[in-house]
Structures are given as structure tokens and as C-alpha cells.
Design a protein around this motif. Sequence first.
Motif, PDB file in Angstrom:
ATOM      1  N   GLY A   1      11.641  13.550 -31.823  1.00  0.00           N
ATOM      2  CA  GLY A   1      12.335  14.557 -32.611  1.00  0.00           C
ATOM      3  C   GLY A   1      13.360  15.350 -31.826  1.00  0.00           C
ATOM      4  O   GLY A   1      13.955  16.296 -32.361  1.00  0.00           O
ATOM      5  N   ASP A   2      13.618  14.983 -30.568  1.00  0.00           N
ATOM      6  CA  ASP A   2      14.604  15.698 -29.752  1.00  0.00           C
ATOM      7  C   ASP A   2      15.876  14.867 -29.610  1.00  0.00           C
ATOM      8  O   ASP A   2      16.663  15.065 -28.696  1.00  0.00           O
ATOM      9  N   THR A   3      16.079  13.934 -30.537  1.00  0.00           N
ATOM     10  CA  THR A   3      17.206  13.017 -30.439  1.00  0.00           C
ATOM     11  C   THR A   3      18.541  13.748 -30.463  1.00  0.00           C
ATOM     12  O   THR A   3      19.470  13.395 -29.719  1.00  0.00           O
ATOM     13  N   ALA A   4      18.670  14.762 -31.320  1.00  0.00           N
ATOM     14  CA  ALA A   4      19.952  15.441 -31.484  1.00  0.00           C
ATOM     15  C   ALA A   4      20.432  16.047 -30.173  1.00  0.00           C
ATOM     16  O   ALA A   4      21.569  15.808 -29.742  1.00  0.00           O
ATOM     17  N   ARG A   5      19.579  16.805 -29.533  1.00  0.00           N
ATOM     18  CA  ARG A   5      19.987  17.449 -28.279  1.00  0.00           C
ATOM     19  C   ARG A   5      20.233  16.422 -27.199  1.00  0.00           C
ATOM     20  O   ARG A   5      21.192  16.532 -26.416  1.00  0.00           O
ATOM     21  N   LEU A   6      19.381  15.420 -27.129  1.00  0.00           N
ATOM     22  CA  LEU A   6      19.519  14.382 -26.120  1.00  0.00           C
ATOM     23  C   LEU A   6      20.859  13.677 -26.247  1.00  0.00           C
ATOM     24  O   LEU A   6      21.583  13.492 -25.260  1.00  0.00           O
ATOM     25  N   MET A   7      21.222  13.266 -27.472  1.00  0.00           N
ATOM     26  CA  MET A   7      22.456  12.521 -27.676  1.00  0.00           C
ATOM     27  C   MET A   7      23.693  13.387 -27.462  1.00  0.00           C
ATOM     28  O   MET A   7      24.719  12.925 -26.951  1.00  0.00           O
ATOM     29  N   ALA A   8      23.611  14.653 -27.836  1.00  0.00           N
ATOM     30  CA  ALA A   8      24.739  15.561 -27.610  1.00  0.00           C
ATOM     31  C   ALA A   8      24.959  15.786 -26.122  1.00  0.00           C
ATOM     32  O   ALA A   8      26.098  15.763 -25.632  1.00  0.00           O
ATOM     33  N   ASP A   9      23.873  15.980 -25.379  1.00  0.00           N
ATOM     34  CA  ASP A   9      23.989  16.170 -23.931  1.00  0.00           C
ATOM     35  C   ASP A   9      24.535  14.907 -23.266  1.00  0.00           C
ATOM     36  O   ASP A   9      25.366  14.978 -22.347  1.00  0.00           O
ATOM     37  N   LEU A  10      24.055  13.748 -23.719  1.00  0.00           N
ATOM     38  CA  LEU A  10      24.517  12.485 -23.155  1.00  0.00           C
ATOM     39  C   LEU A  10      26.012  12.297 -23.398  1.00  0.00           C
ATOM     40  O   LEU A  10      26.749  11.870 -22.504  1.00  0.00           O
ATOM     41  N   ALA A  11      26.467  12.618 -24.612  1.00  0.00           N
ATOM     42  CA  ALA A  11      27.885  12.462 -24.936  1.00  0.00           C
ATOM     43  C   ALA A  11      28.755  13.322 -24.028  1.00  0.00           C
ATOM     44  O   ALA A  11      29.808  12.879 -23.549  1.00  0.00           O
ATOM     45  N   GLU A  12      28.328  14.559 -23.784  1.00  0.00           N
ATOM     46  CA  GLU A  12      29.090  15.444 -22.908  1.00  0.00           C
ATOM     47  C   GLU A  12      29.104  14.921 -21.473  1.00  0.00           C
ATOM     48  O   GLU A  12      30.137  14.974 -20.783  1.00  0.00           O
ATOM     49  N   LEU A  13      27.958  14.423 -21.009  1.00  0.00           N
ATOM     50  CA  LEU A  13      27.873  13.904 -19.649  1.00  0.00           C
ATOM     51  C   LEU A  13      28.784  12.699 -19.472  1.00  0.00           C
ATOM     52  O   LEU A  13      29.524  12.589 -18.484  1.00  0.00           O
ATOM     53  N   ARG A  14      28.757  11.792 -20.432  1.00  0.00           N
ATOM     54  CA  ARG A  14      29.603  10.608 -20.345  1.00  0.00           C
ATOM     55  C   ARG A  14      31.082  10.969 -20.392  1.00  0.00           C
ATOM     56  O   ARG A  14      31.912  10.335 -19.725  1.00  0.00           O
ATOM     57  N   ALA A  15      31.431  11.983 -21.194  1.00  0.00           N
ATOM     58  CA  ALA A  15      32.831  12.402 -21.291  1.00  0.00           C
ATOM     59  C   ALA A  15      33.347  12.933 -19.955  1.00  0.00           C
ATOM     60  O   ALA A  15      34.544  12.847 -19.662  1.00  0.00           O
ATOM     61  N   LEU A  16      32.462  13.485 -19.145  1.00  0.00           N
ATOM     62  CA  LEU A  16      32.842  13.978 -17.831  1.00  0.00           C
ATOM     63  C   LEU A  16      33.000  12.842 -16.818  1.00  0.00           C
ATOM     64  O   LEU A  16      33.866  12.892 -15.940  1.00  0.00           O
ATOM     65  N   ILE A  17      32.154  11.814 -16.933  1.00  0.00           N
ATOM     66  CA  ILE A  17      32.057  10.794 -15.895  1.00  0.00           C
ATOM     67  C   ILE A  17      32.925   9.568 -16.173  1.00  0.00           C
ATOM     68  O   ILE A  17      33.684   9.113 -15.302  1.00  0.00           O
ATOM     69  N   GLU A  18      32.830   9.010 -17.363  1.00  0.00           N
ATOM     70  CA  GLU A  18      33.352   7.662 -17.577  1.00  0.00           C
ATOM     71  C   GLU A  18      34.877   7.560 -17.691  1.00  0.00           C
ATOM     72  O   GLU A  18      35.453   6.562 -17.215  1.00  0.00           O
ATOM     73  N   PRO A  19      35.584   8.519 -18.281  1.00  0.00           N
ATOM     74  CA  PRO A  19      37.052   8.403 -18.245  1.00  0.00           C
ATOM     75  C   PRO A  19      37.598   8.402 -16.821  1.00  0.00           C
ATOM     76  O   PRO A  19      38.521   7.640 -16.500  1.00  0.00           O
ATOM     77  N   ALA A  20      37.022   9.239 -15.965  1.00  0.00           N
ATOM     78  CA  ALA A  20      37.447   9.251 -14.558  1.00  0.00           C
ATOM     79  C   ALA A  20      37.123   7.924 -13.884  1.00  0.00           C
ATOM     80  O   ALA A  20      37.928   7.395 -13.103  1.00  0.00           O
ATOM     81  N   ALA A  21      35.950   7.373 -14.181  1.00  0.00           N
ATOM     82  CA  ALA A  21      35.576   6.084 -13.595  1.00  0.00           C
ATOM     83  C   ALA A  21      36.540   4.987 -14.032  1.00  0.00           C
ATOM     84  O   ALA A  21      36.929   4.120 -13.224  1.00  0.00           O
TER      85      ALA A  21
END
Length: 246
Positions: A95-115
Amino acid sequence: MTMSSSYPGRGVHGRVVELLGERVASGMIREGDTLDLRSLSAELGVSMSVVRESVRVLAAKGLVDSRQKRGTFVRPRTEWNLLDADVVRWRARGGDTARLMADLAELRALIEPAAARFAAQRRTENQLADLDQALDCMDRTRGDPRAHALADLEFHRCLLAASGNELLSRMDLLVAPGLVERDILVHSADPKADPVPAHRAVVDAVRARNPDAAEQAMRALLAAADADLRRLAGTALDPPNRKDRP
């Protein structure tokens, strides 16, 4: 005892770890709550030694602790190992999917475009071949959510490696657990979806050694990934108390 298990431990021990982990991650057993180990032993029909060993696994992941006179209790969420693959899976199922996916999206936005930008500047021919192979595997595994999720993960690992930055390349440890759960969730709901073209656009830009295009293609890929989740669950993926960002 009727419990499903994905925990890598075998037999009864693995199933007890899985059940207790999901209960803690879902909030069924709340922060500060004390675990009655004897009651759990009776409820689950397992020995005290199995319960104690399972609790030790949760303790290693930061979910619980044991103290004299207090017993075994759930630790504050801030002390959990939120990057642990099992903890990520338990959160996704609890039941914590919403927060998990939102946090993951933000983390990926920081890392993957630069990569992607660095990969376009620094990739080797072997790394480019690895990306092509990962794309082929993604294409072959469409319709099999778990296999496709693992192929997708391999693609992103290859991209991070192609960045030429050793620290950035190990960022897969941060995104891997959540990315697999996200892909299984999305592709189980829509097995006909084809994410390969968006990934291929990144590879094409990396192959052309165009850092601007590679970064833009990755941002477009991430935007599409976010849209997939929102189509699946609507605004339910917006975690409570998260302020809108510009």
C-alpha cells in the motif's frame, strides 16, 4: 500457514520473513509497536527459532530492533534501509506504492538524463553493443512482465555504465529495486505496451554522440514512464502531503 514468498530464503523461514516484512512495510505493524514473538510463533505455526531468525533478517534491514525490557519493536521509518530490494518490494505490495513510485521518479530524473548525456560523450563500441543487446532482450520479452522488467533494468545498468563515471555507474543500486517493481506493475496491467522505441531513441542519440539529444530522449522516456503509471492509477500515485513542484 498460507503465505506466498519472493524472499530469497528457502522454506518456512523465507515465508515468515516475507510475511513479517510486508506487515511492517504496510503499517499493519506500526512504528514503535512491539512484536509478540510467541504469539507470532503460535499464529504462523512455526518454531520460536524460525521467528527469531526471521526477526534478525528484518533487523539487518533496519525495520526492527530488540532491546532488553522492551523486546522486539518496529523502528522509525527513517531508520529503514529503504534501498534494500526486499524492503522496496514489501512497500510496493503493502500500500506504499504511491510514495515509492513518486520518489523513484524524482531520483531517476536526477540521475539518468545526466548519465545519458555523459554516455553520448564517452561510450565505447562495446558499451554501445551492450545497449543494443539489452534493447533486443526487451523486445523479445514483451508480454512477460518479470522478464521484461529485468531486461529493462539491464538496459539502464548499461546506460549508467556507459556514462564513464564509476560512481554514477553504481547508481543502479539505488534505482534497481524500485524500477523492477514499477515495470512489473505497468507491464502486468498493459502487456501489449511497447517501451522499446523510447529506449531506442536514447541509444540512437548515444550512438550519434549527441549529448543534448541523449539527455532529451531520456527525459522523454522518463515522462512517458510517469504517464504510464498515472494512466494505471490516476492521481492515486500522488503521495499525500507532497507539494507540487515547478
